[in-house]
Design an enzyme around this catalytic site. Structure first.
Site, PDB file in Angstrom:
ATOM      1  N   LYS A  54       1.028  -1.356   0.279  1.00  0.00           N
ATOM      2  CA  LYS A  54      -0.157   0.179   0.534  1.00  0.00           C
ATOM      3  C   LYS A  54       0.863   1.181  -0.229  1.00  0.00           C
ATOM      4  CE  LYS A  54      -4.065  -1.995   2.294  1.00  0.00           C
ATOM      5  NZ  LYS A  54      -4.651  -2.633   3.591  1.00  0.00           N
ATOM      6  N   GLN A  98      -4.738  -1.297   9.748  1.00  0.00           N
ATOM      7  CA  GLN A  98      -4.931  -2.409   9.029  1.00  0.00           C
ATOM      8  C   GLN A  98      -5.233  -3.455   9.893  1.00  0.00           C
ATOM      9  OE1 GLN A  98      -3.149  -3.581   6.112  1.00  0.00           O
ATOM     10  NE2 GLN A  98      -3.810  -5.330   5.965  1.00  0.00           N
ATOM     11  N   ASP A 121     -11.161   3.176   4.087  1.00  0.00           N
ATOM     12  CA  ASP A 121     -11.597   1.982   3.734  1.00  0.00           C
ATOM     13  C   ASP A 121     -13.154   1.661   4.056  1.00  0.00           C
ATOM     14  OD1 ASP A 121      -9.734   0.161   4.123  1.00  0.00           O
ATOM     15  OD2 ASP A 121      -9.497   0.122   5.778  1.00  0.00           O
TER      16      ASP A 121
END
Ligand code: NDP
Length: 294
Positions: A54, A98, A121
């Site tokens: 990422k 995460q 997200d």
């Protein structure tokens, strides 16, 4: 019939190119560099691989990555304090924590503490609610990637019978909303669904997000259907090595389907591209600029 392969890698590279061009444009016209903070707790090897890829993709798109790696035993209070700092930092347009988090931390509380307009997200309850009611907001990356892949081979999803297998908050449920917004007729199947093969055989568009290796067989697929395989499953391979397979038995499915995503190289690359897209959109929205459609 041999299905057309939907090349997620190439489609993701093209999308990332368009995002990088737009990032360069907002930098030159508005002196804006979109920034994303990626927060990792502990040293889970799979998470570390995701976080590294990422951060690399963020840099390649011309954006700023702020990486925060915290020890496994960090307290929930300390993590909430960091998120509060990132929420208040105007250089940080997107915040990604995460998952999974260690069991002593309440993941739902952490997600809810992220400023909704920085929730790249798309997991914040406010964004889920906005999405369900047709309001603008950030949409989860993997479902967004699935729809972009389906639209790469189908001129319109309107009126199609779409079947999604899986009802998780991160894949199945947001897919329901996205496909409804595209005017598909959507069925969401799950572990209690009766006659799953029969339900799947109705689908013009079949999306599998189950986490069961090669569960969807070739004879579950309507001839000519478009198949999007979200699953990432590690199974034993040759010579003691492991290999990655999807939720669809690819070799069987490709003889029946009209188009199909491979695993790896299908949905996976689109997830990161859509994360970059969400970060760019969040940065533009926070700075009063038009949100790019791309
Ligand atoms: P979850 O485990 O949260 O959800 C799985 C869903 O599948 C559940 O709704 C479950 O039903 C359903 N299911 C499980 N077994 C069956 C069965 N035998 N018949 C019908 N339905 C079943 O998984 P996620 O949604 O998080 O992920 C799904 C897959 O996608 C995983 O392989 C994951 O690794 C992959 N993934 C890939 C991403 C990418 O970037 N490519 C990103 C995110 C996930 P029920 O609700 O009834 O239990």
């Amino acid at each position: 019939m041999t299905a057309r392969i939907i090349d997620g890698k190439t489609i993701a590279v093209e999308l990332r190119g368009r995002i990088a061009a737009e990032v360069a444009r907002v930098l030159s016209t508005h002196k804006l560099v979109p920034g994303i903070a990626v927060v990792q707790v502990g040293d889970n090897p799979a998470s570390s691989v995701y976080v590294r890829s990422k951060s690399k993709a963020v840099a390649e798109a011309g954006m700023r990555a702020f990486d925060h790696k915290l020890p496994d035993d960090v307290s929930e209070a300390e993590l909430l304090t960091l998120i509060g700092t990132l929420n208040a930092d105007p250089k940080v347009n997107g915040i990604l924590v995460q998952l999974p988090l260690p069991p002593h931390i309440d993941a739902q509380r952490i997600i809810a503490s992220i400023e909704a307009d920085k929730d790249v997200d798309g997991f914040h309850p406010l964004n889920a609610g906005r999405h369900a009611t047709g309001l603008p907001g950030l949409v989860p990356c993997t479902p967004l990637g699935c729809v972009l892949l389906a639209k790469s081979v189908l001129p319109s999803l309107a009126g199609l019978e779409a079947v999604v297998i899986g009802r998780s908050n991160i894949v199945g449920k947001p897919l329901l909303q996205l496909l409804l917004a595209e005017n598909a007729t959507v069925t969401v199947a799950h572990s209690k669904t009766r006659d799953l093969p029969g339900v799947c055989r109705r689908a013009d568009l079949l999306i599998a997000a189950i986490g069961r290796p090669e569960m969807v067989r070739g004879d579950w697929i309507k001839p000519g259907a478009t198949v999007i395989d979200v699953g990432i499953n590690r199974v034993p391979g040759e010579g003691g090595k492991s290999r990655i397979v999807g939720d669809v038995a690819f070799a069987e499915a490709e003889t029946v389907a009209g188009a199909i995503t491979p695993v790896p190289g299908g949905v996976g690359p689109m997830t990161i591209a859509c994360l970059l897209l969400n970060t760019l959109r969040a940065a533009c929205a926070q700075n009063g600029l038009p949100v790019p459609l791309l």
